[in-house]
Design a protein around this motif. Sequence first.
Motif, PDB file in Angstrom:
ATOM      1  N   GLY A  35      11.554  30.978 -71.333  1.00  0.00           N
ATOM      2  CA  GLY A  35      12.771  30.320 -71.786  1.00  0.00           C
ATOM      3  C   GLY A  35      13.309  29.309 -70.800  1.00  0.00           C
ATOM      4  O   GLY A  35      12.653  28.938 -69.825  1.00  0.00           O
ATOM      5  N   ILE A  36      14.529  28.861 -71.058  1.00  0.00           N
ATOM      6  CA  ILE A  36      15.185  27.888 -70.191  1.00  0.00           C
ATOM      7  C   ILE A  36      15.761  28.610 -68.985  1.00  0.00           C
ATOM      8  O   ILE A  36      16.497  29.584 -69.139  1.00  0.00           O
ATOM      9  CB  ILE A  36      16.286  27.149 -70.966  1.00  0.00           C
ATOM     10  N   PRO A  37      15.427  28.163 -67.790  1.00  0.00           N
ATOM     11  CA  PRO A  37      15.896  28.871 -66.598  1.00  0.00           C
ATOM     12  C   PRO A  37      17.414  28.869 -66.485  1.00  0.00           C
ATOM     13  O   PRO A  37      18.061  27.850 -66.689  1.00  0.00           O
ATOM     14  CB  PRO A  37      15.267  28.089 -65.446  1.00  0.00           C
ATOM     15  N   THR A  38      17.955  30.032 -66.202  1.00  0.00           N
ATOM     16  CA  THR A  38      19.376  30.169 -65.894  1.00  0.00           C
ATOM     17  C   THR A  38      19.471  31.007 -64.632  1.00  0.00           C
ATOM     18  O   THR A  38      18.455  31.397 -64.065  1.00  0.00           O
ATOM     19  CB  THR A  38      20.135  30.857 -67.045  1.00  0.00           C
ATOM     20  N   VAL A  39      20.670  31.257 -64.167  1.00  0.00           N
ATOM     21  CA  VAL A  39      20.845  32.049 -62.949  1.00  0.00           C
ATOM     22  C   VAL A  39      20.180  33.406 -63.118  1.00  0.00           C
ATOM     23  O   VAL A  39      20.320  34.058 -64.155  1.00  0.00           O
ATOM     24  CB  VAL A  39      22.348  32.228 -62.638  1.00  0.00           C
ATOM     25  N   GLY A  40      19.450  33.835 -62.104  1.00  0.00           N
ATOM     26  CA  GLY A  40      18.774  35.119 -62.166  1.00  0.00           C
ATOM     27  C   GLY A  40      17.379  35.019 -62.733  1.00  0.00           C
ATOM     28  O   GLY A  40      16.898  35.932 -63.408  1.00  0.00           O
ATOM     29  N   ASN A  41      16.678  33.911 -62.443  1.00  0.00           N
ATOM     30  CA  ASN A  41      15.293  33.771 -62.871  1.00  0.00           C
ATOM     31  C   ASN A  41      14.408  34.750 -62.123  1.00  0.00           C
ATOM     32  O   ASN A  41      14.771  35.271 -61.064  1.00  0.00           O
ATOM     33  CB  ASN A  41      14.805  32.343 -62.592  1.00  0.00           C
ATOM     34  N   VAL A  42      13.207  34.962 -62.664  1.00  0.00           N
ATOM     35  CA  VAL A  42      12.277  35.915 -62.065  1.00  0.00           C
ATOM     36  C   VAL A  42      11.953  35.539 -60.628  1.00  0.00           C
ATOM     37  O   VAL A  42      11.937  36.393 -59.735  1.00  0.00           O
ATOM     38  CB  VAL A  42      10.997  36.020 -62.915  1.00  0.00           C
ATOM     39  N   HIS A  43      11.686  34.252 -60.371  1.00  0.00           N
ATOM     40  CA  HIS A  43      11.297  33.879 -59.002  1.00  0.00           C
ATOM     41  C   HIS A  43      12.452  34.088 -58.023  1.00  0.00           C
ATOM     42  O   HIS A  43      12.216  34.467 -56.865  1.00  0.00           O
ATOM     43  CB  HIS A  43      10.772  32.439 -58.942  1.00  0.00           C
ATOM     44  N   GLU A  44      13.694  33.874 -58.485  1.00  0.00           N
ATOM     45  CA  GLU A  44      14.837  34.103 -57.601  1.00  0.00           C
ATOM     46  C   GLU A  44      14.954  35.580 -57.230  1.00  0.00           C
ATOM     47  O   GLU A  44      15.152  35.929 -56.061  1.00  0.00           O
ATOM     48  CB  GLU A  44      16.126  33.648 -58.282  1.00  0.00           C
ATOM     49  N   ILE A  45      14.805  36.440 -58.237  1.00  0.00           N
ATOM     50  CA  ILE A  45      14.927  37.886 -57.997  1.00  0.00           C
ATOM     51  C   ILE A  45      13.764  38.382 -57.146  1.00  0.00           C
ATOM     52  O   ILE A  45      13.956  39.064 -56.126  1.00  0.00           O
ATOM     53  CB  ILE A  45      14.962  38.642 -59.338  1.00  0.00           C
TER      54      ILE A  45
ATOM     55  N   GLY B 183      25.422  31.185 -71.684  1.00  0.00           N
ATOM     56  CA  GLY B 183      26.386  30.288 -71.073  1.00  0.00           C
ATOM     57  C   GLY B 183      25.774  29.069 -70.430  1.00  0.00           C
ATOM     58  O   GLY B 183      26.426  28.390 -69.623  1.00  0.00           O
ATOM     59  N   GLY B 184      24.507  28.757 -70.771  1.00  0.00           N
ATOM     60  CA  GLY B 184      23.837  27.598 -70.203  1.00  0.00           C
ATOM     61  C   GLY B 184      24.259  26.304 -70.869  1.00  0.00           C
ATOM     62  O   GLY B 184      25.000  26.291 -71.869  1.00  0.00           O
ATOM     63  N   SER B 185      23.771  25.188 -70.325  1.00  0.00           N
ATOM     64  CA  SER B 185      24.168  23.866 -70.819  1.00  0.00           C
ATOM     65  C   SER B 185      23.015  23.089 -71.432  1.00  0.00           C
ATOM     66  O   SER B 185      23.206  21.943 -71.855  1.00  0.00           O
ATOM     67  CB  SER B 185      24.765  23.048 -69.667  1.00  0.00           C
ATOM     68  N   HIS B 186      21.833  23.683 -71.494  1.00  0.00           N
ATOM     69  CA  HIS B 186      20.671  22.970 -72.022  1.00  0.00           C
ATOM     70  C   HIS B 186      20.455  23.346 -73.490  1.00  0.00           C
ATOM     71  O   HIS B 186      19.495  24.024 -73.857  1.00  0.00           O
ATOM     72  CB  HIS B 186      19.434  23.243 -71.162  1.00  0.00           C
ATOM     73  N   ASN B 187      21.394  22.898 -74.314  1.00  0.00           N
ATOM     74  CA  ASN B 187      21.316  23.147 -75.747  1.00  0.00           C
ATOM     75  C   ASN B 187      22.008  22.001 -76.468  1.00  0.00           C
ATOM     76  O   ASN B 187      22.827  21.280 -75.890  1.00  0.00           O
ATOM     77  CB  ASN B 187      21.936  24.504 -76.103  1.00  0.00           C
ATOM     78  N   PHE B 188      21.663  21.835 -77.752  1.00  0.00           N
ATOM     79  CA  PHE B 188      22.207  20.755 -78.569  1.00  0.00           C
ATOM     80  C   PHE B 188      23.215  21.321 -79.566  1.00  0.00           C
ATOM     81  O   PHE B 188      23.322  22.540 -79.759  1.00  0.00           O
ATOM     82  CB  PHE B 188      21.090  20.034 -79.329  1.00  0.00           C
ATOM     83  N   ALA B 189      23.910  20.417 -80.251  1.00  0.00           N
ATOM     84  CA  ALA B 189      24.881  20.845 -81.254  1.00  0.00           C
ATOM     85  C   ALA B 189      24.220  21.698 -82.330  1.00  0.00           C
ATOM     86  O   ALA B 189      24.800  22.692 -82.796  1.00  0.00           O
ATOM     87  CB  ALA B 189      25.547  19.620 -81.886  1.00  0.00           C
TER      88      ALA B 189
END
Length: 269
Positions: A81-91, A27-33
């Motif tokens: 990968g591309i960071p999304t909610v729940g990254n390793v450093h956050e956890i 559900g991230g936004s860092h992607n292309f068509a």
Amino acid sequence: MQRPDWAPETIDVERPSVARMYDYYLGGSHNFAVDRAAAQAMVAAVPEAPLMAQANRAFLRRAVQFLTEAGIRQFLDIGSGIPTVGNVHEIAQRHAPDSRVVYVDVDPVAVAHSREILAGNESATVVQEDLRNPERILAHPDVRAMIDFSQPVAVLVVAVLHFVGEHDRPAEVLGTLRAALAPGSYLVLSQASDDGRSEAERAEAQKVYQRTDNPLWVRSRAELTAFFDGFELVEPGVVWVPQWRPETPDSAEDAERAVFLGGVGRLGG
């Protein structure tokens, strides 16, 4: 197509990236068509694809929480990968604020976006490197500045090995990483498996990923278990990722639909 502000000039925006496809599944936004089209083709071939990504992300969260409870304060996340909610450093830093994290990824978008997120966090960093070059990862000055390899480290290789073919000697790569670790370190692995999948599903999934820079190499439970050579598997061993220490019994139902197998191993000595 128009290049977004967050996309480095060096990347090919007309070729799908497995990191950006994974971002789309989550559900991230860092992607292309082109990434969305490839991801949608994967969903057409394997409808569980978004579930796979989400189940794997949940496994990563539970594994990191387990590791902090086991006293680990150093994390090397390879193929982050591309960071999304729940990254390793956050956890990790939520449960143990003194945790230090190094992210490693070969995808320039993943690295660029990680740098944005980690700005101001002195206990986390990112380097651009490939899992298939473990010696370069281990010797990288930013890795060495953050990680003390004389103390236990958790090495995370999550949702990456299915992009490492046998010709790239994955067992040897993991052996190089293991040799650098102190006793009490951990290895976390997960990857897509073809256990229980039809030949048609496997062929169609591989066809989709042939269009990317990283073709798909699915493996069996026995093959993934063999990658833990030198480590003692933590209970419940190598299982479908929803079955690895689930938060509720219901969350492990129909676990094989997640397609990913995973496990955690501890280095003795």
